[in-house]
Design an enzyme around this catalytic site. Structure first.
Site, PDB file in Angstrom:
ATOM      1  N   ASP A   1      -0.342  -4.147   5.584  1.00  0.00           N
ATOM      2  CA  ASP A   1      -1.269  -5.475   5.059  1.00  0.00           C
ATOM      3  C   ASP A   1      -1.322  -6.062   4.075  1.00  0.00           C
ATOM      4  O   ASP A   1      -0.429  -5.483   3.333  1.00  0.00           O
ATOM      5  CB  ASP A   1      -2.726  -5.240   5.199  1.00  0.00           C
ATOM      6  N   GLU A   2      -1.777  -6.637   3.222  1.00  0.00           N
ATOM      7  CA  GLU A   2      -1.662  -7.021   2.437  1.00  0.00           C
ATOM      8  C   GLU A   2      -0.706  -6.963   0.859  1.00  0.00           C
ATOM      9  O   GLU A   2      -0.752  -6.363   0.198  1.00  0.00           O
ATOM     10  CB  GLU A   2      -2.739  -6.059   1.658  1.00  0.00           C
ATOM     11  N   VAL A   3       0.684  -7.548   1.547  1.00  0.00           N
ATOM     12  CA  VAL A   3       1.432  -7.665   0.467  1.00  0.00           C
ATOM     13  C   VAL A   3       1.488  -8.788  -0.226  1.00  0.00           C
ATOM     14  O   VAL A   3       1.028 -10.189  -0.029  1.00  0.00           O
ATOM     15  CB  VAL A   3       2.936  -7.998   1.005  1.00  0.00           C
TER      16      VAL A   3
ATOM     17  N   HIS B   1       1.022  -1.156  -0.220  1.00  0.00           N
ATOM     18  CA  HIS B   1      -0.042   0.408  -0.102  1.00  0.00           C
ATOM     19  C   HIS B   1       0.765   0.841  -0.132  1.00  0.00           C
ATOM     20  O   HIS B   1       0.356   2.455   0.416  1.00  0.00           O
ATOM     21  CB  HIS B   1      -1.140  -0.128   1.081  1.00  0.00           C
TER      22      HIS B   1
END
Length: 809
Positions: free
Chosen positions: A478-480, A392
């Protein structure tokens, strides 16, 4: 351009292109760009006429195919585009603009009419019927709320008479409470138009702020015929007592100036249940001005929320100035038509081609940010900044690449590479959940940690200048996506020199350990999303995330959002807490305020994790959220057996649950009014659950008794909501655009019946197809007219909610 809803059997958007100019739209040489979060595709067989291609993130390009026929002046054409989902208005593509091939650097906005759609009468009627039945239950349990302080205090009693508060009333304050006395005097000036003196002592009628020993955030409030006495040991406790006094005032107090106000004489003792009562506000995806943030802080303060988790940084925007790194805001805070992100970021979430337009572009100067910090601190709200890393991070990545290019032109190679966040030779291929293929920092680069030191240090200096506390910085995490760092020369170099890093999967721990060292040098604690307490393992050929107990020693604070049914993370918050991590419950199923309140097509918001109305945070049970897990992400009832094998919270784990947090992500929030609509009244449910004591219905062992107690409590809460708090918010601090729910509507014996969530809402209707307004007939006890009937609910201030359409055949 109009977008139409063409039915649910096949979710299709119909783009209607109307040529209102004097020249034909040619067969080639142009493209229309737009944003969509639902991966639109051209219907099979139509790709020779027109095509849609993905650019990056949520940006798409519609362009003519070989068989496209020129669109003549005054004519229109329809283009059907398939979407994976089309469940509500927020699924519509947005931000349309035209680009000519001969001038590819400029985008021309396309006038877009209001999105229209074909009503799904059976579905909408079913939802309206469900709302009607829910309203019936609430109304049947309705009673006048006996407690007028909000959120509910620990102890409360009324004395049977009132205190007449008058303009100019003196405030007698201990010197330790000077800030709180000054804020109270400002409120009284707004209410009465007369200045209230702040005095060290005095006799007679007064508001007294008294220092006395008790728990840090606790307070006592005593109101008799002549005096209001608020006692506390700390300025925080005094501040909370003042907010309780404000909620005791008549709801319309803030509507105008008064000569006096009658306040019920009460005795109350109170203290918060959780020390961490938070709102996560995302201003990265779509920006909110400083003035709107200050207004949100006013709202939080009134209802005793004490943490603003400020999501300032994401793929689509970097929103705070950092000294000596101007590109972070010159590039990272600007969105407009540039598909290669060389000068600024591409349009996202419908922001369009114009670089000077809110909410796509915008940032807080150092002065703005320091003002926000001071304002929050005066109101006993701690601001936790989030530096979203390593995923992100596209805004930061592109900004530092722009800096690199600028300095390389001058020959300063070492300086150019100093803050670079990407290995420019990296050939790794990945795609994030949001569609980006270049949004992850390469954590093997030494320059990444130089950047982190610089940014963290700048935040520390701004907080110091503001005189505001900085205990923790949220580092995201988060969300790699899968595939990152797998084909990077920088990673290969690191693995050859640092034997603790054997491959890309070890980089996770490597990164957060190094960043934590930087934070520790400033005596700061690390916060992050749940992934900072997890590690990836391979079992049976499959990869999954498990709790990483080796990181507990660093005292990380984890915001845990994932508790979705079927993901294996239903009990993740409890597993992390039991392992020793400090946990903030940010459960997606109950605390994601950007989600639509119900399944109605007109109701805006996301829904990938379910639907979140005001009741979801209200019925959340922090220490046993399995017990009140009522529906899955599709809105279907949940079988309690799915939790049988899940880990329960231990006594040690219970001590690690430090609070609750609601998240307001901003992909669909493009105006201040929409922000307030999504935030309210859900925020009041959060405030109640985070502040008030554990309710009886949450612990009673008998399910039948628990359900009965719950229904009474929910009805009582709604009574307080609509009788007192929401009418107060019509006028408090310039007024808030809270959501007014659509009425419930049902067909019964040839008549149409309607009801609202509260008797304080009025229902009006029309039978001629026009939108109901304040002059439309008032609904009383049923409508017998045949044909199409439209209903709408109005509050006392004249605002209305969504329209409900029903056909009485």
């Amino acid at each position: 351009m109009q977008v139409k809803k063409a039915g649910m059997v096949k979710p299709v958007c119909t783009f209607v292109l109307r040529n209102t100019g004097s020249e034909a739209l040619p067969a080639a040489g142009w493209a229309i760009y737009f944003n969509s979060i639902k991966d639109p595709k051209i219907e099979e067989g139509d790709t020779s006429f027109y095509q849609v291609s993905h650019i990056n993130g949520d940006l798409y390009r519609l362009h003519p195919g070989k068989k496209f026929i020129p669109l003549l002046p005054g004519k229109q054409m329809s283009i059907d585009i398939y979407q994976q989902f089309l469940k509500n208005v927020s699924d519509f593509p947005a931000g349309f603009y035209l680009v000519w091939d001969k001038n590819p650097s400029k985008g021309y906005p396309i006038k877009n009419t209001d999105p229209g759609f074909t009503s799904l009468i059976p579905e909408e009627q079913q939802i309206s019927q469900q709302i009607f039945e829910q309203n019936e239950i609430v109304l049947s349990n309705r009673s006048l709320s006996s407690v007028k302080i909000f959120p509910t205090p620990l102890k409360y009693s009324e004395k049977g008479f009132t205190y007449k508060m008058k303009g100019g009333v003196g405030i007698i304050s201990d010197p330790a409470f000077h800030n709180e006395a000054t804020l109270l005097a400002s409120d009284l000036l707004t209410l009465f138009g007369l200045k209230s003196p702040v005095l060290p002592s005095g006799s007679g009628p007064a508001i007294v702020l008294k220092k006395m020993p008790m728990a840090a955030d606790a307070y006592k409030l005593e109101i008799d015929k002549e005096r209001v006495v608020i006692s506390a040991s700390s300025s925080t406790g005094i501040f909370y007592g003042i907010q309780s006094l404000k909620t005791l005032l008549p709801p319309d107090s803030w509507k105008g100036k008064h000569s006096s106000l009658d306040v019920p004489a009460v005795a109350a003792e109170d203290a918060p249940r959780f020390g961490h009562r938070a709102i996560m506000l995302d201003v990265a995806r779509n920006f909110q001005t400083k003035q709107q943030v200050l207004k949100v802080i006013d709202l939080m303060a009134l209802y005793k929320l004490n943490i603003l988790h400020f999501h300032l940084i994401d793929d689509e925007g970097w929103r705070v100035e950092v000294k000596d790194l101007p590109e972070l805001t010159q590039v990272g805070a600007v969105r407009g038509h540039r598909t290669n992100s060389s000068d600024y970021l591409p349009p996202s979430h419908g922001s369009g081609a114009d670089i000077n337009k809110l909410p796509g572009s915008g940032f807080y100067s150092r002065e703005d940010f320091i003002e926000i910090l001071k304002y929050a601190n005066e109101r006993h709200i701690q601001v936790i900044p989030e530096i979203e890393t390593p995923g992100h991070a596209r805004a930061a990545i592109k900004a530092m690449e722009a800096r690199y290019r600028r300095l390389m032109k001058t020959g300063f190679k070492a300086e150019a590479e100093k803050y670079l966040l990407t290995d420019l030779s990296d050939k790794s291929v990945y795609k994030s959940v949001q569609g980006w293929n270049d949004n992850v920092i390469n954590v093997a680069l030494p320059s990444v940690y130089t950047f982190m030191e610089k940014v963290i240090g700048e935040f520390v200096r701004m907080y110091k200048e503001a005189g505001a506390p900085l205990v923790t910085i949220h580092m995201g995490g988060d969300e790699v996506p899968a595939g990152v760092w797998e084909n990077s020369g920088a990673v290969s170099k690191l693995t050859s020199t640092d034997k603790s890093v054997k491959g890309p999967e070890d980089l996770w721990k490597y990164f957060f350990t190094r960043v934590n060292s930087i934070l520790s040098s400033y005596n700061l604690q690390m916060s992050g999303w749940e992934e900072i307490g997890l590690r990836k393992v391979t079992e049976g050929g499959k990869k999954r995330m498990v709790v990483d107990t080796s990181m507990v020693k660093y005292n990380f604070r984890t915001d845990v959002w994932n508790n979705l049914i079927g993901t294996g993370a239903e009990d993740l918050a409890y597993r992390l807490a039991n392992a020793g991590y400090k946990v903030v419950l940010s459960n997606v199923t109950n605390m994601y305020f950007d989600f639509a309140s119900d399944q109605s097509f007109k109701e805006p918001g996301m829904y990938w994790g379910g639907y979140v109305g005001a009741e979801k945070p209200f019925y959340f049970i922090p220490y046993n959220y399995f017990r009140n897990f009522k529906e899955d992400d599709l809105g279907n009832p949940v079988d309690p057996s799915v939790f049988e094998e899940k880990e329960r919270l231990t006594e040690a784990g219970r001590a690690n649950i430090i609070g609750l947090q609601a998240a307001l992500w901003s992909e669909t929030i493009t105006t201040p009014q929409r922000l307030e609509y999504m935030l309210l009244p859900k925020l009041l449910s959060l405030a109640e659950r985070a502040w008030a004591a554990d309710p009886a219905w949450a612990t009673d062992p008998d399910p039948a008794v628990s359900e009965k107690l719950y229904r009474l409590a929910w009805s009582d809460f709604l009574t307080n909501l609509w009788d007192r708090e929401l009418p107060r918010l019509d006028y408090y601090h310039r007024g808030f655009s809270y959501r007014i729910p659509a009425p419930g509507v049902i067909l019964k014996n040839g008549r149409v019946l309607a009801n609202a969530e509260s008797p304080k809402l009025t229902i009006r209707y029309t039978i001629d197809g026009t939108e109901p307004n304040a002059g439309s007939p008032l609904y009383k006890d049923g409508v017998s007219s045949k044909g199409t009937i439209l209903f709408k609910a109005f509050n006392a201030a004249g605002r209305s909610g969504n329209t409900v359409k029903i056909i009485n055949k």
